[in-house]
Design an enzyme around this catalytic site. Structure first.
Site, PDB file in Angstrom:
ATOM      1  N   CYS A  48       0.831  -1.213   0.000  1.00 17.16           N
ATOM      2  CA  CYS A  48       0.000   0.000   0.000  1.00 17.16           C
ATOM      3  C   CYS A  48       0.860   1.255   0.000  1.00 17.16           C
ATOM      4  O   CYS A  48       1.254   1.762   1.062  1.00 17.16           O
ATOM      5  CB  CYS A  48      -0.920  -0.005   1.224  1.00 17.16           C
ATOM      6  SG  CYS A  48      -1.870  -1.524   1.429  1.00 17.16           S
ATOM      7  N   GLU A 100      -5.630  -8.575 -34.628  1.00 19.73           N
ATOM      8  CA  GLU A 100      -5.726  -8.372 -36.073  1.00 19.73           C
ATOM      9  C   GLU A 100      -5.405  -9.656 -36.837  1.00 19.73           C
ATOM     10  O   GLU A 100      -6.036  -9.959 -37.857  1.00 19.73           O
ATOM     11  CB  GLU A 100      -4.781  -7.250 -36.491  1.00 19.73           C
ATOM     12  CG  GLU A 100      -5.127  -5.903 -35.878  1.00 19.73           C
ATOM     13  CD  GLU A 100      -4.100  -4.833 -36.202  1.00 19.73           C
ATOM     14  OE1 GLU A 100      -3.330  -5.023 -37.153  1.00 19.73           O
ATOM     15  OE2 GLU A 100      -4.063  -3.815 -35.480  1.00 19.73           O
ATOM     16  N   GLU A 104       3.637   0.285 -11.005  1.00 15.74           N
ATOM     17  CA  GLU A 104       5.029   0.132 -10.549  1.00 15.74           C
ATOM     18  C   GLU A 104       5.993   0.993 -11.362  1.00 15.74           C
ATOM     19  O   GLU A 104       7.096   0.586 -11.710  1.00 15.74           O
ATOM     20  CB  GLU A 104       5.441  -1.344 -10.558  1.00 15.74           C
ATOM     21  CG  GLU A 104       4.682  -2.129  -9.497  1.00 15.74           C
ATOM     22  CD  GLU A 104       5.378  -3.391  -9.051  1.00 15.74           C
ATOM     23  OE1 GLU A 104       6.616  -3.428  -9.007  1.00 15.74           O
ATOM     24  OE2 GLU A 104       4.667  -4.353  -8.724  1.00 15.74           O
TER      25      GLU A 104
END
Length: 432
Positions: free
Chosen positions: A166, A386, A413
């Site tokens: 956290c 695709e 990150e």
């Protein structure tokens, strides 16, 4: 090296938690050794120990047999299946580097990276749950925890309790250390107030590593925040201490991976739960994030390979104008370039991981690996859609999910611009 019987046992899926606990801990241990180099011989970057190769096959089997059938439902429901988490623990994948004395697998860092990469080939959501738990949460306790903290937290983290890191807040994203969450000392406790945002694993977690700015009181009882990053401290907390999950985000990709906003309202954290010492949070977080970026690179590379694996065979099965679409030069060259890009990104990632294991500096290499891996993941997963045409655009094949999942690689990150900034500083230092 382990006995042949131990290796064989490790390679099989473990059917239940009970049976796992009855096995010798060595059965959950894949590798604690680095690749050996014969005198005068330098191995290639993709040379692995027997144990690391065994781990790869074990995780691949678990991913294909246990995770794959549940990927679409977890994505549609935006929820991690508890049986998947249970399986990760039964496989020893939630305590990869944790010593055996705490119930972990006591493997190498490369083993953790291999597991993250293999899981991501099937579902990046499961991969990132395992990644954050291992490379951030477990690493912090292993590296900076006291003996008492290791005894308590490493044991539960390797045996059923998910961990959450956290750091981010509404006002501190790329400027990760402009933290507004505060902690003040009162007797034998710290009182934590504030909120966190974009917290991975928060919904499933029992253990939370919370970074907060410590404060002091003046004679007039006025709170005076510590200056800058020097006051940042890491606190270990459990959900029952009063962590409030305010919101579970609905996201573009990695939807089964929980991302939540957390609130702390006068939450009491025991003094003994300070990890690494007061004011050491900045050092802990920055060093740990460098390691974590290799994990994100592994996730993105696994993702790119997963999309490639799904789409390319289809191009050789589908025929147009009398030949397989994958054999047309325009398509064949795209596939060749994608294969090259994935391999190049993978080698950057393996290089960073080996440097980390060897005790060499790896900050620049980790930044390069994450930057390139996230770029390759977006590009290859987009092309894979695709290559499969209209079928690739449907949710039924799962190809489009890789593209949705890939976008986060350039964000969490450390954004791609933050990685470029890190690399640029090293280049400037070398050449100026």
């Amino acid at each position: 090296m382990f006995r042949a019987a131990s290796r064989a046992a490790c390679a099989t899926l473990r059917p239940s938690r009970t049976s796992v606990s009855m096995r010798c801990q060595a059965y959950r241990r894949f590798s604690a050794t680095r690749v050996t180099r014969a005198e005068g011989i330098v191995n290639s970057l993709d040379t692995f120990t027997d144990e690391e190769n065994m781990l790869r096959e074990s995780v691949r089997k678990f991913s294909e047999e246990v995770v794959a059938p549940k990927v679409r439902d977890m994505d549609e429901n935006e929820m991690m299946d508890p049986e998947i988490i249970k399986g990760l623990y039964e496989q020893g994948l939630m305590g990869i580097e944790i010593p055996q004395e705490y119930g972990g697998s006591e493997c190498s860092f490369m083993s953790a990276i291999i597991a993250i990469e293999e899981l991501a080939k099937i579902d990046p959501s499961v991969s990132v749950l395992c990644d954050v738990h291992n490379t951030l949460v477990n690493t912090i306790f292993r590296t900076w925890g006291t003996k008492e903290q290791k005894d308590k937290f490493l044991t539960i983290l390797s045996n059923g309790s998910v961990g959450s890191f956290c750091l981010s807040e509404p006002a501190s994203g790329s400027d990760a250390f402009a933290l507004q969450t505060r902690a003040r000392k009162e007797g034998g406790h710290w009182i934590v107030n504030g909120s966190k945002m974009w917290i991975t694993n928060a919904y499933e977690a029992d253990v939370f590593l919370i970074f907060a700015n410590t404060v002091r009181f003046t004679l007039t009882i006025k709170v005076d925040p510590s200056k800058g990053y020097k006051g940042i401290t890491c606190f270990a907390a459990t959900k029952d201490m009063g962590i409030q999950i305010a919101k579970k985000e609905q996201k573009l990709g990695i939807r089964a991976s929980s991302t939540c906003t957390l609130n702390f309202d006068d939450m009491k954290v025991p003094e003994e739960n300070v990890v690494g010492g007061v004011g050491q949070g900045y050092k802990i977080a920055i060093e740990c994030l460098n390691e974590g970026r290799i994990g994100i690179a592994a996730q993105m590379i696994g993702l790119a390979q997963g999309a490639f694996n799904k789409a390319v065979p289809y191009t050789y099965e589908r025929k147009q104008f009398g030949q397989s679409v994958g054999t047309f030069q325009g398509m064949a060259f795209q596939i060749a370039q994608a294969a090259t890009d994935i391999t190049a990104a993978r080698l950057l990632m393996y290089n960073a991981a080996r440097r980390k294991e060897e005790g060499k500096s790896f900050t620049k290499e980790a930044a390069m690996a994450k930057l390139v891996a996230s770029q390759v993941a977006q590009r290859v997963s987009g092309q894979a859609i695709e290559w499969a045409g209209g079928v690739g655009f449907t949710r039924e094949t799962g190809i489009e999910k890789y593209w949705r999942d890939s976008k986060i690689g350039a964000i969490y990150e450390g954004t791609s611009n933050i990685q470029l900034q890190t690399i640029a500083k090293f280049v400037q230092k070398e050449y100026s």
